[in-house]
Design a protein around this motif. Structure first.
Motif, PDB file in Angstrom:
ATOM      1  N   ASP A 116     -12.618  44.895   1.768  1.00  0.00           N
ATOM      2  CA  ASP A 116     -13.633  45.481   2.905  1.00  0.00           C
ATOM      3  C   ASP A 116     -14.754  45.871   2.074  1.00  0.00           C
ATOM      4  O   ASP A 116     -15.963  46.077   2.553  1.00  0.00           O
ATOM      5  CB  ASP A 116     -12.844  46.897   3.235  1.00  0.00           C
ATOM      6  CG  ASP A 116     -11.652  46.427   4.358  1.00  0.00           C
ATOM      7  OD1 ASP A 116     -11.640  45.297   4.700  1.00  0.00           O
ATOM      8  OD2 ASP A 116     -10.905  47.224   4.709  1.00  0.00           O
ATOM      9  N   LYS A 117     -14.447  46.686   0.835  1.00  0.00           N
ATOM     10  CA  LYS A 117     -15.774  46.815   0.032  1.00  0.00           C
ATOM     11  C   LYS A 117     -16.607  45.899  -0.236  1.00  0.00           C
ATOM     12  O   LYS A 117     -17.850  45.871  -0.089  1.00  0.00           O
ATOM     13  CB  LYS A 117     -15.362  47.434  -1.292  1.00  0.00           C
ATOM     14  CG  LYS A 117     -16.529  47.971  -2.373  1.00  0.00           C
ATOM     15  CD  LYS A 117     -16.096  48.441  -3.615  1.00  0.00           C
ATOM     16  CE  LYS A 117     -17.455  48.922  -4.266  1.00  0.00           C
ATOM     17  NZ  LYS A 117     -17.013  49.450  -5.606  1.00  0.00           N
ATOM     18  N   ALA A 118     -16.134  44.323  -0.514  1.00  0.00           N
ATOM     19  CA  ALA A 118     -16.873  43.341  -0.741  1.00  0.00           C
ATOM     20  C   ALA A 118     -17.584  43.025   0.513  1.00  0.00           C
ATOM     21  O   ALA A 118     -18.759  42.727   0.719  1.00  0.00           O
ATOM     22  CB  ALA A 118     -16.097  42.213  -1.175  1.00  0.00           C
ATOM     23  N   SER A 124     -17.758  37.785   1.181  1.00  0.00           N
ATOM     24  CA  SER A 124     -16.367  37.321   1.400  1.00  0.00           C
ATOM     25  C   SER A 124     -15.943  36.516   0.099  1.00  0.00           C
ATOM     26  O   SER A 124     -16.688  35.999  -0.711  1.00  0.00           O
ATOM     27  CB  SER A 124     -16.131  36.270   2.662  1.00  0.00           C
ATOM     28  OG  SER A 124     -17.060  35.359   2.591  1.00  0.00           O
ATOM     29  N   PHE A 125     -14.576  36.788  -0.322  1.00  0.00           N
ATOM     30  CA  PHE A 125     -14.164  36.300  -1.482  1.00  0.00           C
ATOM     31  C   PHE A 125     -13.033  35.165  -1.348  1.00  0.00           C
ATOM     32  O   PHE A 125     -11.945  35.394  -0.649  1.00  0.00           O
ATOM     33  CB  PHE A 125     -13.449  37.788  -2.183  1.00  0.00           C
ATOM     34  CG  PHE A 125     -12.817  37.289  -3.580  1.00  0.00           C
ATOM     35  CD1 PHE A 125     -13.544  36.683  -4.778  1.00  0.00           C
ATOM     36  CD2 PHE A 125     -11.615  37.968  -3.869  1.00  0.00           C
ATOM     37  CE1 PHE A 125     -13.121  36.508  -5.877  1.00  0.00           C
ATOM     38  CE2 PHE A 125     -11.022  37.799  -5.141  1.00  0.00           C
ATOM     39  CZ  PHE A 125     -11.790  37.052  -6.031  1.00  0.00           C
ATOM     40  N   TYR A 200      -8.730  26.177  -1.668  1.00  0.00           N
ATOM     41  CA  TYR A 200      -9.079  27.266  -1.803  1.00  0.00           C
ATOM     42  C   TYR A 200      -8.838  28.189  -0.359  1.00  0.00           C
ATOM     43  O   TYR A 200      -9.163  27.461   0.673  1.00  0.00           O
ATOM     44  CB  TYR A 200     -10.619  27.454  -2.097  1.00  0.00           C
ATOM     45  CG  TYR A 200     -11.510  26.908  -1.230  1.00  0.00           C
ATOM     46  CD1 TYR A 200     -12.280  27.902  -0.076  1.00  0.00           C
ATOM     47  CD2 TYR A 200     -11.837  25.618  -0.880  1.00  0.00           C
ATOM     48  CE1 TYR A 200     -13.219  27.611   0.744  1.00  0.00           C
ATOM     49  CE2 TYR A 200     -12.818  25.009   0.192  1.00  0.00           C
ATOM     50  CZ  TYR A 200     -13.476  26.123   0.898  1.00  0.00           C
ATOM     51  OH  TYR A 200     -14.271  25.840   2.080  1.00  0.00           O
ATOM     52  N   ALA A 201      -9.018  29.196  -0.269  1.00  0.00           N
ATOM     53  CA  ALA A 201      -8.906  30.176   0.915  1.00  0.00           C
ATOM     54  C   ALA A 201      -9.258  31.523   0.828  1.00  0.00           C
ATOM     55  O   ALA A 201      -9.450  31.875  -0.415  1.00  0.00           O
ATOM     56  CB  ALA A 201      -7.323  30.368   1.350  1.00  0.00           C
ATOM     57  N   ASP A 202      -9.499  32.456   1.694  1.00  0.00           N
ATOM     58  CA  ASP A 202      -9.843  33.731   1.468  1.00  0.00           C
ATOM     59  C   ASP A 202      -8.688  34.486   0.931  1.00  0.00           C
ATOM     60  O   ASP A 202      -7.755  34.024   0.661  1.00  0.00           O
ATOM     61  CB  ASP A 202     -10.098  34.560   2.718  1.00  0.00           C
ATOM     62  CG  ASP A 202      -8.757  34.796   3.447  1.00  0.00           C
ATOM     63  OD1 ASP A 202      -8.060  35.782   3.544  1.00  0.00           O
ATOM     64  OD2 ASP A 202      -8.337  33.690   4.269  1.00  0.00           O
ATOM     65  N   ALA A 203      -9.118  35.433  -0.121  1.00  0.00           N
ATOM     66  CA  ALA A 203      -7.875  36.048  -1.235  1.00  0.00           C
ATOM     67  C   ALA A 203      -6.796  36.608  -0.267  1.00  0.00           C
ATOM     68  O   ALA A 203      -5.569  36.325  -1.018  1.00  0.00           O
ATOM     69  CB  ALA A 203      -8.889  37.074  -1.904  1.00  0.00           C
ATOM     70  N   GLU A 251     -21.651  34.714   1.070  1.00  0.00           N
ATOM     71  CA  GLU A 251     -22.611  35.555   2.036  1.00  0.00           C
ATOM     72  C   GLU A 251     -22.706  34.616   3.499  1.00  0.00           C
ATOM     73  O   GLU A 251     -23.488  33.657   3.432  1.00  0.00           O
ATOM     74  CB  GLU A 251     -23.984  35.757   1.521  1.00  0.00           C
ATOM     75  CG  GLU A 251     -23.915  36.703   0.359  1.00  0.00           C
ATOM     76  CD  GLU A 251     -25.225  36.882  -0.253  1.00  0.00           C
ATOM     77  OE1 GLU A 251     -25.610  38.098  -0.308  1.00  0.00           O
ATOM     78  OE2 GLU A 251     -26.040  35.949  -0.700  1.00  0.00           O
ATOM     79  N   GLY A 252     -21.708  34.513   4.447  1.00  0.00           N
ATOM     80  CA  GLY A 252     -21.781  33.975   5.471  1.00  0.00           C
ATOM     81  C   GLY A 252     -21.402  32.651   5.017  1.00  0.00           C
ATOM     82  O   GLY A 252     -20.505  32.479   4.349  1.00  0.00           O
TER      83      GLY A 252
END
Length: 446
Positions: A116-118, A124-125, A200-203, A251-252
């Motif tokens: 959420d902070k990112a 997005s990480f 790879y995927a979102d963390a 970023e997007g």
């Protein structure tokens, strides 16, 4: 009721699912499970499933025992190893307090807070882990006092008729049935050692995938009559099992790590992110490498990183910047090499992301890359280059984490305190042991 919940209920009915396992992870990184009947799932979506949180490692104090497991319908999957007779499914859960608020000590929530902070910073990480493990003939030790691997093959070896081929094929098939995409699989450097790389995927999804991956590997091993271990260093004379992880910020749809005009195409954001991780890596190592045995891997050779440095395609560095095709901006990434495959992925990713974000927020300067083989340098040469070491033992790592304001903030008071208490206890137990090494060295000479 949202569409994902409706899909889950419909699938349970259509597929004749008899048991739904609700999964979550404790602070120590152990997967927990409670099975519910199909009739209970709708109520679980609405109100959660109550349980005694004080009985789960690090989750709650006795005075705060009541907890709710809230199933996440987006994680619903049929478990392929359960077969078609009385099939079972699973969903990961978020842990909540009785008033419905996210539990501070839920590792999934710790990672979500960091993400959420990112997101507030516009990022997005994404992560891509390379997970190593050993296949053994069983848990019994051989005549030499060492575990017995299923083969004596080496890196990328093709072993006709070998156990590892059938094992990896079955494991990869099962992972993909669970919606987990696999990029590569191969034999690693140690006898019986294998590696499977997840796409790879979102963390948050990846942390869930890693917990599922460990379960799949264990289940396939049982099915095939062997034993799988994620122990960081099961053999004295063979490489340990790491979980090298590639990171990128977007970023997007734009890779925030890419700058076509910069050296190695590393943007300022990427350089600051690397600098953040390097600065804080020693104080976070207790979480990325959480066992006494983890430090046998970090300091036992076999390409494990022991020193805080970065380099372009330098495999002795803590952070490596992999080669990539210049025209593929999306593939610019960094690889963190210290983490082992027994880490709690939720906590480890939350801390490493937060360290990188701190580097961006505070404009950390990235020092010069290390082109030399860091292992081959003398202590004096490393000091002259300003290369710090990672903690050399669990005790050293505990003392580093104790001083970390970053870890205290990211983990929250309850998780931070529990991790330290749990690891102090492990170190005290280890320190009190008389080892075979001491007997062999001293019994006949002293």
């Amino acid at each position: 009721m949202d569409k994902q919940q409706e899909f889950v209920l419909r699938t349970i009915e259509e597929r004749g699912v008899k048991f739904i396992r609700l999964w979550f992870t404790d602070v120590a990184g152990t997967l927990k499970s409670v099975a519910v009947a199909p009739a209970e799932v709708e109520g679980a979506f609405a109100e959660g499933i109550g349980f005694d949180g004080s009985a789960i490692e690090g989750l709650a104090r006795t005075s705060e025992a009541d907890m709710l497991a809230m199933p996440d319908p987006s994680t619903f999957q049929i478990l392929p190893w359960r077969g078609t007779v009385d099939p079972a499914a699973r969903m990961f859960c978020d842990i909540a307090t009785p008033d419905g608020k996210p539990a501070n000590a839920d590792p999934r929530n710790v990672l979500r807070r960091a993400l959420d902070k990112a997101a507030k910073m516009g990022f997005s990480f994404y992560v891509h882990p390379e997970i190593e493990f050993y296949l053994l003939k069983g848990t019994e030790l051989g005549p030499d006092g060492q575990p017995v691997p299923v083969d004596n093959a080496g890196y990328f070896d093709n072993v006709p008729g070998g156990t590892a081929h059938d094992f990896r094929r079955r494991a990869v098939t099962m992972l993909e049935q669970l919606g987990i995409s696999v990029e590569f699989s191969h034999h690693e450097g140690g006898p019986g050692q294998n590696e499977i790389d997840l796409r790879y995927a979102d963390a948050l999804s990846m942390a869930d995938n890693i917990m599922t991956f460990r379960t799949v590997i264990k289940e396939v091993a049982i099915e095939q009559g062997v034993y799988a271990t994620f122990m960081p260093k099961p053999f004295t004379n063979h490489p340990g099992s790491g979980m090298h992880t590639h990171f990128s910020l977007f970023e997007g749809d734009r890779n925030a790590f890419f700058d076509a005009a910069a050296p190695y195409h590393l943007s300022i954001v990427a350089r600051q992110f690397i600098a953040g991780i390097l600065k804080h890596a020693p104080e976070l190592t207790l979480v990325t490498n959480q066992y006494v045995n983890s430090y046998k891997r970090l300091w036992g050779g076999g390409e494990a990183p022991s020193y805080v440095s970065w380099g372009h395609n330098n495999r002795s560095a803590l952070i490596r910047v992999p080669l990539h095709k210049p025209e593929k901006s999306q593939s610019t990434r960094i690889e963190y090499r210290a983490m082992d495959s027994a880490a709690n992925p939720y906590l480890a990713y939350a801390l490493l992301l937060s360290a990188g974000l701190k580097g961006i927020e505070e404009g950390y300067e990235l020092g010069a890359e290390t082109e030399d083989d860091v292992w081959s340098l003398s202590d004096m040469e490393r000091r002259a280059m300003g290369i710090e070491s990672l903690p050399q033992s669990l005790d050293h790592a505990i003392r580093k984490l104790e001083t970390s304001d970053l870890a205290a903030e990211v983990l929250g008071e309850s998780v931070f305190s529990y991790v330290l208490a749990n690891k102090r206890n492990e170190w005290a137990q280890y320190r009190s042991q008389v080892t075979p090494f001491e007997i062999e060295q001293n019994l006949r000479t002293l």
